[in-house]
Design a protein around this motif. Structure first.
Motif, PDB file in Angstrom:
ATOM      1  N   LEU A  65      -4.025  -5.787  -4.763  1.00 44.44           N
ATOM      2  CA  LEU A  65      -3.216  -4.451  -4.438  1.00 44.44           C
ATOM      3  C   LEU A  65      -2.321  -4.297  -5.766  1.00 44.44           C
ATOM      4  O   LEU A  65      -2.002  -3.430  -6.126  1.00 44.44           O
ATOM      5  N   GLY A  66      -1.921  -5.537  -6.236  1.00 44.88           N
ATOM      6  CA  GLY A  66      -0.733  -5.478  -7.317  1.00 44.88           C
ATOM      7  C   GLY A  66      -1.551  -4.949  -8.650  1.00 44.88           C
ATOM      8  O   GLY A  66      -1.112  -4.201  -9.381  1.00 44.88           O
ATOM      9  N   VAL A  67      -2.769  -5.350  -8.711  1.00 42.99           N
ATOM     10  CA  VAL A  67      -3.566  -4.968  -9.726  1.00 42.99           C
ATOM     11  C   VAL A  67      -3.820  -3.307  -9.868  1.00 42.99           C
ATOM     12  O   VAL A  67      -3.458  -2.799 -10.789  1.00 42.99           O
ATOM     13  N   LEU A  68      -4.145  -3.002  -8.604  1.00 39.37           N
ATOM     14  CA  LEU A  68      -4.536  -1.474  -8.075  1.00 39.37           C
ATOM     15  C   LEU A  68      -3.081  -0.692  -8.659  1.00 39.37           C
ATOM     16  O   LEU A  68      -3.392   0.476  -9.275  1.00 39.37           O
ATOM     17  N   ALA A  69      -2.176  -1.268  -8.057  1.00 39.70           N
ATOM     18  CA  ALA A  69      -0.900  -0.538  -8.345  1.00 39.70           C
ATOM     19  C   ALA A  69      -0.597  -0.443 -10.008  1.00 39.70           C
ATOM     20  O   ALA A  69      -0.020   0.772 -10.437  1.00 39.70           O
ATOM     21  N   PHE A  70      -0.753  -1.485 -10.488  1.00 36.52           N
ATOM     22  CA  PHE A  70      -0.422  -1.577 -12.054  1.00 36.52           C
ATOM     23  C   PHE A  70      -1.176  -0.322 -12.583  1.00 36.52           C
ATOM     24  O   PHE A  70      -0.938   0.088 -13.544  1.00 36.52           O
ATOM     25  N   PHE A  71      -2.474  -0.432 -12.081  1.00 36.88           N
ATOM     26  CA  PHE A  71      -3.310   0.753 -13.115  1.00 36.88           C
ATOM     27  C   PHE A  71      -3.319   2.167 -12.654  1.00 36.88           C
ATOM     28  O   PHE A  71      -3.359   3.131 -13.369  1.00 36.88           O
ATOM     29  N   VAL A  72      -3.031   2.200 -11.172  1.00 33.42           N
ATOM     30  CA  VAL A  72      -2.899   3.533 -10.725  1.00 33.42           C
ATOM     31  C   VAL A  72      -1.478   4.277 -11.085  1.00 33.42           C
ATOM     32  O   VAL A  72      -1.544   5.518 -11.296  1.00 33.42           O
ATOM     33  N   LYS A  73      -0.364   3.710 -10.991  1.00 30.35           N
ATOM     34  CA  LYS A  73       0.803   4.016 -11.354  1.00 30.35           C
ATOM     35  C   LYS A  73       1.025   4.332 -12.876  1.00 30.35           C
ATOM     36  O   LYS A  73       0.578   3.618 -13.640  1.00 30.35           O
ATOM     37  N   LYS A  74       1.908   5.490 -13.004  1.00 32.89           N
ATOM     38  CA  LYS A  74       1.994   6.058 -14.323  1.00 32.89           C
ATOM     39  C   LYS A  74       3.698   5.521 -14.872  1.00 32.89           C
ATOM     40  O   LYS A  74       3.838   6.154 -16.085  1.00 32.89           O
ATOM     41  N   ALA A  82       0.763  -1.308   0.089  1.00 33.25           N
ATOM     42  CA  ALA A  82       0.059   0.048  -0.141  1.00 33.25           C
ATOM     43  C   ALA A  82       0.730   1.353   0.067  1.00 33.25           C
ATOM     44  O   ALA A  82       0.557   2.354  -0.668  1.00 33.25           O
ATOM     45  N   ALA A  83       2.100   1.151   0.787  1.00 29.52           N
ATOM     46  CA  ALA A  83       3.002   2.309   0.910  1.00 29.52           C
ATOM     47  C   ALA A  83       3.494   2.607  -0.497  1.00 29.52           C
ATOM     48  O   ALA A  83       3.681   3.685  -0.977  1.00 29.52           O
ATOM     49  N   MET A  84       3.720   1.599  -1.450  1.00 31.35           N
ATOM     50  CA  MET A  84       4.354   1.532  -2.479  1.00 31.35           C
ATOM     51  C   MET A  84       3.394   2.223  -3.454  1.00 31.35           C
ATOM     52  O   MET A  84       3.645   2.853  -4.287  1.00 31.35           O
ATOM     53  N   ILE A  85       1.867   1.990  -3.331  1.00 32.59           N
ATOM     54  CA  ILE A  85       1.015   2.622  -4.302  1.00 32.59           C
ATOM     55  C   ILE A  85       0.888   4.182  -3.958  1.00 32.59           C
ATOM     56  O   ILE A  85       0.913   4.906  -4.935  1.00 32.59           O
ATOM     57  N   LEU A  86       1.213   4.551  -2.453  1.00 30.25           N
ATOM     58  CA  LEU A  86       0.814   5.802  -2.395  1.00 30.25           C
ATOM     59  C   LEU A  86       2.284   6.771  -2.492  1.00 30.25           C
ATOM     60  O   LEU A  86       1.971   7.961  -2.865  1.00 30.25           O
ATOM     61  N   LYS A  90      -9.476  11.316 -12.019  1.00 29.57           N
ATOM     62  CA  LYS A  90     -10.665  11.043 -10.778  1.00 29.57           C
ATOM     63  C   LYS A  90     -11.339   9.898 -11.355  1.00 29.57           C
ATOM     64  O   LYS A  90     -11.568   8.921 -10.656  1.00 29.57           O
ATOM     65  N   THR A  91     -11.761   9.995 -12.618  1.00 29.81           N
ATOM     66  CA  THR A  91     -12.315   8.884 -13.293  1.00 29.81           C
ATOM     67  C   THR A  91     -11.691   7.636 -13.355  1.00 29.81           C
ATOM     68  O   THR A  91     -12.336   6.529 -12.983  1.00 29.81           O
ATOM     69  N   ARG A  92     -10.413   7.778 -13.720  1.00 28.81           N
ATOM     70  CA  ARG A  92      -9.556   6.635 -13.716  1.00 28.81           C
ATOM     71  C   ARG A  92      -9.317   5.992 -12.519  1.00 28.81           C
ATOM     72  O   ARG A  92      -9.485   4.503 -12.287  1.00 28.81           O
ATOM     73  N   LEU A  93      -9.120   6.752 -11.201  1.00 27.23           N
ATOM     74  CA  LEU A  93      -8.829   6.257  -9.980  1.00 27.23           C
ATOM     75  C   LEU A  93     -10.192   5.363  -9.750  1.00 27.23           C
ATOM     76  O   LEU A  93      -9.944   4.478  -8.953  1.00 27.23           O
ATOM     77  N   ALA A  94     -11.322   6.037  -9.728  1.00 24.63           N
ATOM     78  CA  ALA A  94     -12.607   5.484  -9.252  1.00 24.63           C
ATOM     79  C   ALA A  94     -12.933   4.183 -10.188  1.00 24.63           C
ATOM     80  O   ALA A  94     -13.090   3.035  -9.514  1.00 24.63           O
ATOM     81  N   PHE A  95     -12.656   4.256 -11.429  1.00 28.67           N
ATOM     82  CA  PHE A  95     -12.668   3.111 -12.238  1.00 28.67           C
ATOM     83  C   PHE A  95     -11.629   2.024 -11.814  1.00 28.67           C
ATOM     84  O   PHE A  95     -12.158   0.738 -11.509  1.00 28.67           O
ATOM     85  N   THR A  96     -10.300   2.360 -11.485  1.00 30.30           N
ATOM     86  CA  THR A  96      -9.452   1.207 -11.065  1.00 30.30           C
ATOM     87  C   THR A  96      -9.975   0.644  -9.584  1.00 30.30           C
ATOM     88  O   THR A  96      -9.943  -0.610  -9.431  1.00 30.30           O
ATOM     89  N   VAL A  97     -10.523   1.484  -8.644  1.00 31.12           N
ATOM     90  CA  VAL A  97     -10.930   1.007  -7.356  1.00 31.12           C
ATOM     91  C   VAL A  97     -12.196   0.003  -7.645  1.00 31.12           C
ATOM     92  O   VAL A  97     -12.111  -1.177  -6.785  1.00 31.12           O
ATOM     93  N   GLY A  98     -13.037   0.340  -8.346  1.00 28.17           N
ATOM     94  CA  GLY A  98     -14.271  -0.283  -8.689  1.00 28.17           C
ATOM     95  C   GLY A  98     -13.675  -1.673  -9.139  1.00 28.17           C
ATOM     96  O   GLY A  98     -14.189  -2.775  -8.488  1.00 28.17           O
ATOM     97  N   LEU A  99     -12.718  -1.803 -10.062  1.00 25.96           N
ATOM     98  CA  LEU A  99     -12.251  -2.770 -10.545  1.00 25.96           C
ATOM     99  C   LEU A  99     -11.764  -3.822  -9.766  1.00 25.96           C
ATOM    100  O   LEU A  99     -12.060  -5.164  -9.849  1.00 25.96           O
ATOM    101  N   GLY A 100     -10.769  -3.115  -8.821  1.00 28.45           N
ATOM    102  CA  GLY A 100     -10.149  -4.034  -7.908  1.00 28.45           C
ATOM    103  C   GLY A 100     -11.217  -4.738  -6.793  1.00 28.45           C
ATOM    104  O   GLY A 100     -10.953  -5.780  -6.441  1.00 28.45           O
ATOM    105  N   THR A 101     -12.034  -3.910  -6.523  1.00 24.01           N
ATOM    106  CA  THR A 101     -13.233  -4.296  -5.676  1.00 24.01           C
ATOM    107  C   THR A 101     -13.884  -5.703  -6.325  1.00 24.01           C
ATOM    108  O   THR A 101     -14.109  -6.713  -5.402  1.00 24.01           O
ATOM    109  N   ILE A 102     -14.276  -5.424  -7.610  1.00 22.67           N
ATOM    110  CA  ILE A 102     -14.860  -6.436  -8.131  1.00 22.67           C
ATOM    111  C   ILE A 102     -13.898  -7.752  -8.065  1.00 22.67           C
ATOM    112  O   ILE A 102     -14.408  -8.763  -7.891  1.00 22.67           O
TER     113      ILE A 102
END
Lengths: 165, 101
Positions: free
Chosen positions: B18-27, A18-22, A87-99
């Motif tokens: 989380l890996g999938v999320l990171a893949f899509f969020v990161k640029k 998670a820290a890597m993502i942030l 924003k749309t991309r982030l929302a789309f990604t989070v939704g996709l991840g949840t699914i």
């Protein structure tokens, strides 16, 4: 006791991903990943797989991430990377991840809800693992060595090229 | 006592997502590549949990192969990223859009 170790290690693992993502610094990302993979190695050890745990720490946390760090050093990017996540991309990604998470848990529902069953202790025998590698999986093992050789030559051919040639 | 395989499966699923999320969020290519490694590791964890719960060593053999192939893949992938950086002076995926018509 094992539960405590499991919880600590999984918290470390998920937390560092998670820290890597942030985080926005690539070198920090690589170091977070080293932490994540090391704790994952601990989890492998918890699963009675000492050899896989050692390989995880040596190859993943050691070799592969050092390779990443060298690549980051070569890029020599100054400063932090700008974030321009829509924003749309982030929302789309989070939704996709949840699914996706729901799907995975749904698919593994039987495994998750079912009784753990009597786990036999013989699974983590390194001697048996070596026996498997050099008898049943000998062909795959040899092909792996060929693959590594091909990767070595390929990396040299790709990255070893001189500028403009 | 050791946690049941279910706990490891849930952890593997969370890690994969989380890996999938990171893949899509990161640029940037490098971090996206790291995200792929996270996904591979989640798969490894699931394999080992299955090997443990079924009492078979084959799962560990597969994990070893996955790690080896991941190492080879990392080498080639990083070489390609270095090449891209040399030609374009960037590793941001937003700026690599030649295929966009």
């Amino acid at each position: 006791m094992a539960w405590a170790v499991f919880l600590i290690l999984s918290f470390l693992c998920i937390g560092s991903v998670a820290a890597m993502i942030l985080s926005r610094n690539q070198a920090h990302n690589a170091l977070f990943l080293v932490l994540s993979f090391s704790s994952l190695g601990g989890l492998f050890g918890l699963l009675d797989a000492p050899f896989a745990a050692a390989v995880q720490v040596l190859v993943y946390a050691g070799a592969i991430m050092v390779l990443f760090l060298f690549a980051i050093m070569m890029f020599n990017l100054r400063g932090e990377l700008p974030v321009r996540v829509k924003k749309t991309r982030l929302a789309f990604t989070v939704g996709l991840g949840t699914i996706l998470l729901a799907e995975l848990l749904l698919a593994g529902r039987k495994l998750v809800l079912g009784s753990p069953g009597a786990a036999s202790a013989a699974g983590g025998d390194t001697a048996r693992l070596g026996h498997f590698l050099f008898s049943d999986y000998l062909y795959a093992f040899e092909i792996t060595s060929l693959l590594i050789l091909a990767a070595l030559v390929g990396a040299l051919a790709l990255a070893g090229k001189r500028e403009g040639s | 006592m050791i946690p049941p395989p279910a706990a490891f499966f849930i952890l593997a699923a969370v890690l994969f997502v989380l890996g999938v999320l990171a893949f899509f969020v990161k640029k940037d290519l490098l971090t996206q590549f790291m995200a792929v490694e996270v996904m591979l590791n989640a798969g490894n964890l699931a394999f080992l949990a299955l090997a443990k719960s079924l009492g078979k060593a084959e799962g560990q053999v597969i994990v070893l192969f996955v790690i080896t192939v991941a190492a080879a893949e990392a080498v080639i992938g990083l070489a390609i990223i270095v090449l891209i950086f040399r030609q374009r002076k960037t590793v941001q995926t937003d700026e690599l859009k030649d295929l966009k018509g």
